[in-house]
Design a protein around this motif. Structure first.
Motif, PDB file in Angstrom:
ATOM      1  N   ILE A 231       0.847  -1.206   0.000  1.00  0.00           N
ATOM      2  CA  ILE A 231       0.000   0.000   0.000  1.00  0.00           C
ATOM      3  C   ILE A 231       0.882   1.256   0.000  1.00  0.00           C
ATOM      4  N   HIS A 232       1.930   1.255   0.832  1.00  0.00           N
ATOM      5  CA  HIS A 232       2.883   2.371   0.824  1.00  0.00           C
ATOM      6  C   HIS A 232       3.398   2.619  -0.596  1.00  0.00           C
ATOM      7  N   ALA A 233       3.810   1.540  -1.249  1.00  0.00           N
ATOM      8  CA  ALA A 233       4.416   1.673  -2.576  1.00  0.00           C
ATOM      9  C   ALA A 233       3.433   2.306  -3.561  1.00  0.00           C
ATOM     10  N   VAL A 234       2.188   1.843  -3.541  1.00  0.00           N
ATOM     11  CA  VAL A 234       1.191   2.391  -4.468  1.00  0.00           C
ATOM     12  C   VAL A 234       0.881   3.850  -4.110  1.00  0.00           C
ATOM     13  N   LEU A 235       0.900   4.170  -2.815  1.00  0.00           N
ATOM     14  CA  LEU A 235       0.662   5.570  -2.429  1.00  0.00           C
ATOM     15  C   LEU A 235       1.826   6.452  -2.888  1.00  0.00           C
ATOM     16  N   ARG A 236       3.021   5.903  -2.880  1.00  0.00           N
ATOM     17  CA  ARG A 236       4.182   6.686  -3.347  1.00  0.00           C
ATOM     18  C   ARG A 236       4.131   6.889  -4.852  1.00  0.00           C
ATOM     19  N   PHE A 237       3.497   5.987  -5.564  1.00  0.00           N
ATOM     20  CA  PHE A 237       3.265   6.177  -7.003  1.00  0.00           C
ATOM     21  C   PHE A 237       2.510   7.501  -7.196  1.00  0.00           C
ATOM     22  N   GLY A 238       1.656   7.814  -6.225  1.00  0.00           N
ATOM     23  CA  GLY A 238       1.162   9.182  -6.108  1.00  0.00           C
ATOM     24  C   GLY A 238      -0.116   9.530  -6.834  1.00  0.00           C
ATOM     25  N   GLN A 239      -0.889   8.557  -7.266  1.00  0.00           N
ATOM     26  CA  GLN A 239      -2.106   8.887  -8.009  1.00  0.00           C
ATOM     27  C   GLN A 239      -3.387   8.672  -7.211  1.00  0.00           C
ATOM     28  N   GLU A 240      -3.255   8.199  -5.978  1.00  0.00           N
ATOM     29  CA  GLU A 240      -4.437   7.847  -5.192  1.00  0.00           C
ATOM     30  C   GLU A 240      -5.189   9.082  -4.716  1.00  0.00           C
ATOM     31  N   ASP A 241      -6.513   9.001  -4.716  1.00  0.00           N
ATOM     32  CA  ASP A 241      -7.339  10.060  -4.124  1.00  0.00           C
ATOM     33  C   ASP A 241      -8.044   9.555  -2.874  1.00  0.00           C
ATOM     34  N   ILE A 242      -8.612   8.350  -2.995  1.00  0.00           N
ATOM     35  CA  ILE A 242      -9.367   7.786  -1.872  1.00  0.00           C
ATOM     36  C   ILE A 242      -8.763   6.427  -1.530  1.00  0.00           C
ATOM     37  N   LEU A 243      -8.528   6.209  -0.245  1.00  0.00           N
ATOM     38  CA  LEU A 243      -7.953   4.937   0.191  1.00  0.00           C
ATOM     39  C   LEU A 243      -8.874   4.308   1.232  1.00  0.00           C
ATOM     40  N   VAL A 244      -9.253   3.057   0.987  1.00  0.00           N
ATOM     41  CA  VAL A 244     -10.100   2.329   1.936  1.00  0.00           C
ATOM     42  C   VAL A 244      -9.316   1.105   2.399  1.00  0.00           C
ATOM     43  N   ILE A 245      -8.997   1.054   3.707  1.00  0.00           N
ATOM     44  CA  ILE A 245      -8.162  -0.037   4.229  1.00  0.00           C
ATOM     45  C   ILE A 245      -8.734  -0.534   5.560  1.00  0.00           C
TER      46      ILE A 245
END
Ligand code: G3H
Length: 257
Positions: A231-245
Motif C-alpha cells: 500500500i505504501h508503494a502504491v501511495l508513493r506512485f502518487g495517483q491515489e485520491d481515496i484509500l479504503v483499508i
C-alpha cells in the motif's frame, strides 16, 4: 469503548490522509486476513465511498481481486435511483485470475447492482507479443479500450508483488526478475518497487499509466497487515485520491510514517 475505538480509527485515517495528501481515507475495524467479517466491512466501506463520488454518465474502470469481488457484493441499489448512463468496465484485460475475481466479472456484477451498464474486454491471459499486436489492431477491441481509457473513476485492489505473481502463475523467470527489481506491490497489472516506480508491466490491453494520472478519482481498497508495504508503494506512485483499508493495514502503515 466504542467511541474510543472510533476516535482511534479516525486518528489513523487523518494521519495517513495528511502524510500522503489524499482526499479521503477510510479505515474499518479489524483485520481482513483473519476475519471474513472485516473483509465484508471493507467491501461495504469501499462501496459507500464509490457511490459517494459516482454520478450519471460516469465510466468506472475496476480491477479484479477478492477485495473488489467483496466490494461488488456489498454495493447496494442507490436510494435515488439507478445509475443509468454510467458504465462499468474492466481496467485491463486478462491478468490470469480465476473467473470469480476477474475484472470483467466484477464490472458486470457492480453494474447490475447499481442499475448501470457494463462493457467487457475479452483479452486472453498470458498474451504473446504477436497475439498482443494483432489484438491491438482489432477495431472492436480498440473501441472498448478507448472507452476504458476515458474512465473518470478507477477502483483498484492492491496486492503484494510476489503473492500476485504466484496467483497469476507468472513463470519463475519473471517472478525472480520481479524480486531482483525490488517489486513489492501490484496493482492494475503494474508492479511497483518500494518508491512507487513501475518495474514491470503485464502485457495486456486497457488502462495505461497516463490514464490513471488523468482520472478524476482513483480509489484504492485493500486490507491486511501483510499488505502495508504494498500500500505504501502504491501511495508513493502518487495517483491515489481515496484509500479504503482495514485497521491492521493502517496500524502497520503509520509505523513507517
Ligand atoms: O491487484 C491486486 C489484487 O487484485 C489484490 O487482490 O483483493 O484478492 O488481495 P486481492
Amino acid at each position: 469503548p466504542v467511541l474510543k475505538e472510533l476516535v482511534g480509527l479516525s486518528n489513523l485515517e487523518e494521519k495517513i490522509r495528511r502524510f500522503y495528501g489524499l482526499q479521503k481515507v477510510v479505515v474499518v475495524p479489524g483485520n481482513c486476513e483473519e476475519s471474513p467479517l472485516s473483509k465484508r466491512e471493507l467491501g461495504k466501506a469501499g462501496a459507500k465511498a464509490l457511490l459517494g463520488v459516482m454520478h450519471g454518465g460516469d465510466v468506472v474502470a475496476v480491477t479484479g481481486g477478492t477485495t473488489l469481488a467483496e466490494m461488488a457484493e456489498q454495493l447496494t441499489y442507490p436510494l435515488n435511483g439507478p445509475l443509468k448512463g454510467s458504465w462499468f468496465v474492466p481496467a485491463r484485460g486478462g491478468l490470469g485470475e480465476s473467473l470469480e475475481i476477474q475484472a470483467n466479472t466484477i464490472a458486470s456484477n457492480m453494474a447490475k447492482r447499481v442499475g448501470a451498464d457494463y462493457r467487457l474486454l475479452h483479452v486472453p491471459d498470458l498474451l504473446s507479443r504477436e497475439a498482443y499486436e494483432s489484438l491491438v489492431h482489432d477495431p472492436n477491441i480498440q473501441e472498448i479500450v478507448r472507452e476504458i481509457r476515458t474512465a473518470r473513476i478507477i477502483v483498484h485492489g492492491i496486492g503484494n508483488a510476489v503473492d500476485m505473481a504466484r496467483r497469476r502463475k507468472l513463470d519463475e523467470e519473471t517472478t525472480s526478475g520481479l524480486q531482483e527489481k525490488g517489486a513489492v506491490a501490484e496493482s492494475f497489472g503494474y508492479y511497483f518497487d518500494e518508491s512507487g516506480n513501475v518495474v514491470h508491466n503485464m502485457l495486456t490491453l486497457g488502462l495505461r499509466l497516463d490514464d490513471i494520472k488523468a482520472a478524476d478519482v482513483v480509489l484504492g481498497i485493500a486490507g491486511g497487515k501483510s499488505k502495508a508495504k504494498a500500500i505504501h508503494a502504491v501511495l508513493r506512485f502518487g495517483q491515489e485520491d481515496i484509500l479504503v483499508i482495514d485497521e491492521a493495514a493502517a496500524l502497520e502503515i503509520v509505523r513507517d510514517l
